[in-house]
Design an enzyme around this catalytic site. Structure first.
Site, PDB file in Angstrom:
ATOM      1  N   SER A 189       0.822  -1.210   0.000  1.00  0.00           N
ATOM      2  CA  SER A 189       0.000   0.000   0.000  1.00  0.00           C
ATOM      3  C   SER A 189       0.858   1.263   0.000  1.00  0.00           C
ATOM      4  O   SER A 189       1.904   1.328   0.653  1.00  0.00           O
ATOM      5  CB  SER A 189      -0.910   0.006   1.230  1.00  0.00           C
ATOM      6  OG  SER A 189      -1.609   1.231   1.312  1.00  0.00           O
ATOM      7  N   THR A 198      -8.962  -1.789   3.768  1.00  0.00           N
ATOM      8  CA  THR A 198      -8.847  -2.162   2.369  1.00  0.00           C
ATOM      9  C   THR A 198      -9.208  -3.640   2.204  1.00  0.00           C
ATOM     10  O   THR A 198      -9.594  -4.308   3.169  1.00  0.00           O
ATOM     11  CB  THR A 198      -7.421  -1.850   1.847  1.00  0.00           C
ATOM     12  OG1 THR A 198      -7.405  -2.036   0.430  1.00  0.00           O
ATOM     13  CG2 THR A 198      -6.370  -2.738   2.501  1.00  0.00           C
ATOM     14  N   LYS A 241     -13.454  -4.682   3.721  1.00  0.00           N
ATOM     15  CA  LYS A 241     -14.340  -3.515   3.715  1.00  0.00           C
ATOM     16  C   LYS A 241     -15.768  -3.845   4.153  1.00  0.00           C
ATOM     17  O   LYS A 241     -16.457  -2.986   4.688  1.00  0.00           O
ATOM     18  CB  LYS A 241     -14.352  -2.857   2.337  1.00  0.00           C
ATOM     19  CG  LYS A 241     -13.056  -2.122   1.999  1.00  0.00           C
ATOM     20  CD  LYS A 241     -13.202  -1.332   0.705  1.00  0.00           C
ATOM     21  CE  LYS A 241     -11.950  -0.521   0.418  1.00  0.00           C
ATOM     22  NZ  LYS A 241     -12.123   0.345  -0.775  1.00  0.00           N
ATOM     23  N   ASP A 275     -14.624   6.596  -0.301  1.00  0.00           N
ATOM     24  CA  ASP A 275     -14.328   6.271  -1.698  1.00  0.00           C
ATOM     25  C   ASP A 275     -15.221   7.053  -2.658  1.00  0.00           C
ATOM     26  O   ASP A 275     -14.740   7.599  -3.660  1.00  0.00           O
ATOM     27  CB  ASP A 275     -14.498   4.776  -1.954  1.00  0.00           C
ATOM     28  CG  ASP A 275     -13.349   3.947  -1.394  1.00  0.00           C
ATOM     29  OD1 ASP A 275     -12.229   4.477  -1.296  1.00  0.00           O
ATOM     30  OD2 ASP A 275     -13.578   2.767  -1.062  1.00  0.00           O
ATOM     31  N   ALA A 334     -18.866  -4.508 -11.430  1.00  0.00           N
ATOM     32  CA  ALA A 334     -19.995  -4.459 -10.498  1.00  0.00           C
ATOM     33  C   ALA A 334     -19.576  -4.880  -9.096  1.00  0.00           C
ATOM     34  O   ALA A 334     -20.393  -5.365  -8.314  1.00  0.00           O
ATOM     35  CB  ALA A 334     -21.134  -5.357 -10.998  1.00  0.00           C
ATOM     36  N   GLY A 335     -18.300  -4.676  -8.774  1.00  0.00           N
ATOM     37  CA  GLY A 335     -17.797  -5.026  -7.451  1.00  0.00           C
ATOM     38  C   GLY A 335     -17.864  -3.861  -6.483  1.00  0.00           C
ATOM     39  O   GLY A 335     -18.645  -2.909  -6.654  1.00  0.00           O
ATOM     40  N   LEU A 393     -10.016   3.592 -12.625  1.00  0.00           N
ATOM     41  CA  LEU A 393      -9.682   3.552 -11.199  1.00  0.00           C
ATOM     42  C   LEU A 393      -8.318   2.930 -10.937  1.00  0.00           C
ATOM     43  O   LEU A 393      -7.736   3.148  -9.876  1.00  0.00           O
ATOM     44  CB  LEU A 393     -10.764   2.793 -10.416  1.00  0.00           C
ATOM     45  CG  LEU A 393     -11.875   3.650  -9.807  1.00  0.00           C
ATOM     46  CD1 LEU A 393     -12.692   4.330 -10.908  1.00  0.00           C
ATOM     47  CD2 LEU A 393     -12.803   2.813  -8.930  1.00  0.00           C
ATOM     48  N   TYR A 432      -4.515   2.747 -10.796  1.00  0.00           N
ATOM     49  CA  TYR A 432      -3.515   3.815 -10.744  1.00  0.00           C
ATOM     50  C   TYR A 432      -2.085   3.305 -10.902  1.00  0.00           C
ATOM     51  O   TYR A 432      -1.139   4.095 -10.913  1.00  0.00           O
ATOM     52  CB  TYR A 432      -3.636   4.610  -9.442  1.00  0.00           C
ATOM     53  CG  TYR A 432      -3.474   3.804  -8.170  1.00  0.00           C
ATOM     54  CD1 TYR A 432      -2.213   3.517  -7.657  1.00  0.00           C
ATOM     55  CD2 TYR A 432      -4.590   3.333  -7.492  1.00  0.00           C
ATOM     56  CE1 TYR A 432      -2.062   2.772  -6.500  1.00  0.00           C
ATOM     57  CE2 TYR A 432      -4.454   2.596  -6.322  1.00  0.00           C
ATOM     58  CZ  TYR A 432      -3.192   2.319  -5.832  1.00  0.00           C
ATOM     59  OH  TYR A 432      -3.039   1.578  -4.683  1.00  0.00           O
TER      60      TYR A 432
END
Length: 288
Positions: A18, A65, A69, A106, A131-132, A226, A228
């Site tokens: 992370s 994370t 979540k 988020d 669709a997550g 999304l 990165y």
């Protein structure tokens, strides 16, 4: 760090890669705050223990994370409206009385980054690929931002339909449509805004493409990925080459972190400092 340092951290499994510790600790340093952000690897079977530990050890809060979540939610004392509707928590605040409050930054982080790039959801037609959990947060932001129509594309059409059904009472007058992926891409290609909410194209599998290379993007269209890492995914390269506005996901990561920072500290987050720290950390990872 000393005996008065306030500690926050990141709960996940794993968390070693992370960039969040780098961007938060840079923000604390920039504002002269005696705070520290630490990785907190938590095995799936120990989520409840970890949440009780936040309170017992005097932490001020934590980010959450994958894959935790949703798993953390039963152990929290209350949830924000966003967390409840999205069905996921990415930020926990430990109140002065020890109560654990779950939030989700988020969606607001995504909306903030759209705004930073001069893009508004209001009145737009949007195609969301995936669709997550990420798609749930993005859909929440789009609906609350006044999108005119949102088409959700997913390999499993039933999952796309289930996501839409989850938001049936929270559409804010938007029209929601479920389509199969990739069959529905050509119909969705007229959307003003295309958003990839899948991991396709993420390092190390950088050849992944959440689109049909034969379906053209167009000038004036916005393509938001999304993912990165890498900064320029194959999707964004394709969008740029065809004249669309291409936006990578690092800004959403930074903004959701900035919003969590504000929840914990009651201070305005130094967003530029956080972004620079995240970019530096990613550059170091790529050089390894």
């Amino acid at each position: 760090m000393d005996a008065t340092t306030t500690v926050v951290g990141l709960i996940g499994w794993p968390v070693r890669h992370s960039v969040s510790p780098a961007l938060h600790n840079a923000a604390f340093a920039a504002l002269g705050l005696n705070w520290a952000y630490v990785p907190l690897p938590v095995a799936p079977e120990r989520v409840g223990e970890a949440l009780r530990g936040l309170r017992a050890l005097g932490l001020r809060g934590a980010n959450v994370t994958v894959p935790h979540k949703q798993a953390v939610m039963p152990f929290l004392d209350s949830l924000s409206d966003a967390a409840r509707t999205i069905g996921a928590v990415n930020t926990i605040v430990v109140e002065d009385d020890g109560r654990l409050v779950g939030d989700n930054t988020d969606a607001r982080g995504f909306a903030a980054d759209l705004a930073a790039h001069g893009v508004e959801a209001a009145g737009r037609t949007v195609a969301v690929v995936g669709a997550g959990g990420a798609a749930r947060a993005v859909l929440y932001a789009l609906l609350h931002g006044g999108a005119a129509q949102v088409t959700v594309l997913n390999r499993n059409l039933e999952r796309a339909a289930a996501l839409i059904a989850q938001f049936a009472a929270d559409t804010h007058n938007s029209t929601l449509v479920a389509c199969a992926f990739p069959d529905g891409i050509r119909a969705a290609a007229t959307a003003d805004l295309v958003i990839n909410c899948t991991s396709l194209g993420m390092s190390p599998n950088i050849e992944g493409l959440p689109w049909d290379a034969g379906v053209q993007f167009w000038p004036g269209q916005v393509v938001y990925d999304l993912v990165y890492n890498p900064a320029q995914t194959r999707l964004l390269q394709l969008a740029t080459a065809q004249g669309a506005q291409a936006v990578g996901g690092l800004g959403m990561l930074v903004w959701q972190g900035a919003l969590a920072f504000q929840l914990w500290t009651d201070e305005e987050a130094p967003v530029a400092v956080m972004r620079a720290a995240a970019e530096k950390q990613l550059a170091l990872r790529q050089a390894e």
